[in-house]
Design a protein around this motif. Structure first.
Motif, PDB file in Angstrom:
ATOM      1  N   ASP A 153      17.756  73.801  36.928  1.00 24.85           N
ATOM      2  CA  ASP A 153      17.260  72.464  36.622  1.00 24.85           C
ATOM      3  C   ASP A 153      15.903  72.559  35.943  1.00 24.85           C
ATOM      4  O   ASP A 153      15.092  73.443  36.264  1.00 24.85           O
ATOM      5  N   VAL A 154      15.639  71.624  35.014  1.00 27.55           N
ATOM      6  CA  VAL A 154      14.368  71.600  34.282  1.00 27.55           C
ATOM      7  C   VAL A 154      13.683  70.267  34.560  1.00 27.55           C
ATOM      8  O   VAL A 154      13.811  69.309  33.786  1.00 27.55           O
ATOM      9  N   PRO A 155      12.942  70.142  35.684  1.00 33.22           N
ATOM     10  CA  PRO A 155      12.270  68.882  36.020  1.00 33.22           C
ATOM     11  C   PRO A 155      10.925  68.756  35.295  1.00 33.22           C
ATOM     12  O   PRO A 155      10.282  69.756  34.978  1.00 33.22           O
ATOM     13  N   TYR A 156      10.495  67.519  35.014  1.00 32.64           N
ATOM     14  CA  TYR A 156       9.162  67.265  34.479  1.00 32.64           C
ATOM     15  C   TYR A 156       8.127  67.670  35.547  1.00 32.64           C
ATOM     16  O   TYR A 156       8.376  67.491  36.731  1.00 32.64           O
ATOM     17  N   PRO A 157       7.001  68.318  35.171  1.00 34.35           N
ATOM     18  CA  PRO A 157       6.369  68.398  33.847  1.00 34.35           C
ATOM     19  C   PRO A 157       6.889  69.515  32.953  1.00 34.35           C
ATOM     20  O   PRO A 157       6.318  69.762  31.890  1.00 34.35           O
ATOM     21  N   PHE A 158       7.939  70.230  33.359  1.00 31.60           N
ATOM     22  CA  PHE A 158       8.518  71.261  32.511  1.00 31.60           C
ATOM     23  C   PHE A 158       9.430  70.602  31.479  1.00 31.60           C
ATOM     24  O   PHE A 158       9.987  69.535  31.714  1.00 31.60           O
ATOM     25  N   GLY A 159       9.601  71.272  30.365  1.00 32.39           N
ATOM     26  CA  GLY A 159      10.486  70.760  29.335  1.00 32.39           C
ATOM     27  C   GLY A 159      10.684  71.790  28.240  1.00 32.39           C
ATOM     28  O   GLY A 159       9.867  72.696  28.064  1.00 32.39           O
ATOM     29  N   THR A 160      11.776  71.640  27.492  1.00 32.18           N
ATOM     30  CA  THR A 160      12.128  72.622  26.473  1.00 32.18           C
ATOM     31  C   THR A 160      11.765  72.183  25.061  1.00 32.18           C
ATOM     32  O   THR A 160      11.895  72.969  24.123  1.00 32.18           O
ATOM     33  N   SER A 161      11.333  70.928  24.867  1.00 32.10           N
ATOM     34  CA  SER A 161      11.032  70.452  23.511  1.00 32.10           C
ATOM     35  C   SER A 161       9.800  69.558  23.528  1.00 32.10           C
ATOM     36  O   SER A 161       9.346  69.107  24.582  1.00 32.10           O
TER      37      SER A 161
ATOM     38  N   ASP B 166      13.523  60.731  29.723  1.00 31.99           N
ATOM     39  CA  ASP B 166      14.708  60.307  28.969  1.00 31.99           C
ATOM     40  C   ASP B 166      14.812  61.075  27.661  1.00 31.99           C
ATOM     41  O   ASP B 166      13.817  61.261  26.945  1.00 31.99           O
ATOM     42  N   GLY B 167      16.020  61.514  27.347  1.00 35.24           N
ATOM     43  CA  GLY B 167      16.253  62.218  26.102  1.00 35.24           C
ATOM     44  C   GLY B 167      15.890  63.689  26.151  1.00 35.24           C
ATOM     45  O   GLY B 167      16.013  64.385  25.125  1.00 35.24           O
ATOM     46  N   CYS B 168      15.460  64.181  27.300  1.00 31.45           N
ATOM     47  CA  CYS B 168      15.046  65.590  27.424  1.00 31.45           C
ATOM     48  C   CYS B 168      16.119  66.401  28.149  1.00 31.45           C
ATOM     49  O   CYS B 168      16.895  65.859  28.940  1.00 31.45           O
ATOM     50  N   GLU B 169      16.128  67.685  27.881  1.00 32.98           N
ATOM     51  CA  GLU B 169      17.120  68.578  28.485  1.00 32.98           C
ATOM     52  C   GLU B 169      16.877  68.691  29.987  1.00 32.98           C
ATOM     53  O   GLU B 169      15.772  69.013  30.425  1.00 32.98           O
ATOM     54  N   ARG B 170      17.894  68.413  30.782  1.00 26.14           N
ATOM     55  CA  ARG B 170      17.757  68.406  32.236  1.00 26.14           C
ATOM     56  C   ARG B 170      18.137  69.733  32.884  1.00 26.14           C
ATOM     57  O   ARG B 170      17.754  69.998  34.017  1.00 26.14           O
ATOM     58  N   LYS B 171      18.863  70.574  32.170  1.00 27.15           N
ATOM     59  CA  LYS B 171      19.382  71.791  32.780  1.00 27.15           C
ATOM     60  C   LYS B 171      19.529  72.866  31.709  1.00 27.15           C
ATOM     61  O   LYS B 171      19.884  72.579  30.562  1.00 27.15           O
TER      62      LYS B 171
END
Length: 237
Positions: free
Chosen positions: A38-46, A28-33
């Motif tokens: 697509d940016v699925p967990y465990p990946f993330g931009t912040s 929640d609150g994380c960039e999805r695309k």
């Protein structure tokens, strides 16, 4: 050395990071695309959106935005992430060398800061495009550490060789050669042995160089290999 961008190179998460993960779930609150990726967990931009080693960067100065592995936008561009398959598809690079270069060349296909990733050995191939050479490749570890040797490959472009029947979509020694890569690969060395230093017999469209790339087998074999070889062999520094 000159590098060009082309698809496709498939990387996989190293065994140490292989824990059960759900597909296409973003915190929640994380960039999805980022752009079309697509940016699925465990990946993330912040911060707080990714696991250690799985940070990706969304470069919004491009149109559309581009996603890169790691903490900056100068690394490997991400084309697709599949958590279910534990793979990341990225753009690959072409390295080009002039005839006469017989030194050991080191190819860092996966940057050292991308610790969770290795090349997918069963999905990628080492492809060397050019004429009149024998190439010997090995991993960058010392022999005492268990360095693995690639199958050596040779390529010629004589009239007699060109008249031989080649397997469709494969580099079988005429204009290019292809070799399987070892498991767990992130970098490797190549040494070239030039079979004939005299380039006067080469076709007029062919420049006296050799191009090295690691690409996804499925993409490479579905490509118009003959046209692709001409394009690569026509590159100039």
């Amino acid at each position: 050395m000159r590098s060009l961008v082309l698809p496709m190179l498939l990387m996989q998460l190293a065994a140490a990071a292989a824990t059960p993960l759900a597909e296409n779930i973003t915190l929640d609150g994380c960039e999805r695309k980022c752009g079309e990726v697509d940016v699925p967990y465990p990946f993330g931009t912040s911060y707080g959106c990714h696991r250690r080693g799985f940070k990706v960067t969304c470069d919004r100065t491009s149109s559309p935005p581009k996603l890169f592995l790691g903490g900056d936008s100068v690394g490997l561009e991400v084309l697709e992430i599949s958590v279910q398959n534990r793979t990341v598809r990225v753009r690959a690079t072409v390295w080009s060398f002039a005839v006469g270069n017989t030194s050991d060349e080191v190819f860092n296909v996966v940057p050292e800061n991308l610790e969770p990733y290795v090349l997918s050995a069963n999905r990628n191939s080492l492809v060397i495009v050019g004429c009149g050479f024998q190439a010997t490749a090995r991993t960058t570890m010392s022999l005492q550490q268990g360095a693995a040797m690639f199958p050596w490959c040779t390529s010629n472009c004589t009239v007699q060789d060109q008249q031989k029947v080649q397997p469709a979509g494969r580099c079988a020694g005429v204009g290019c050669c292809e070799a399987a890569i070892p498991t767990g690969l992130t970098s490797f060395n190549i040494q070239f042995l030039w079979l004939d230093m005299n380039a006067t017999a080469r076709p007029p469209w062919m420049t006296p160089n050799v191009s090295v790339l690691v690409v996804e087998q499925e993409w490479w074999r579905d490509t118009n290999t003959s046209a692709f070889k001409v394009w690569l062999l026509s590159l100039r520094h």
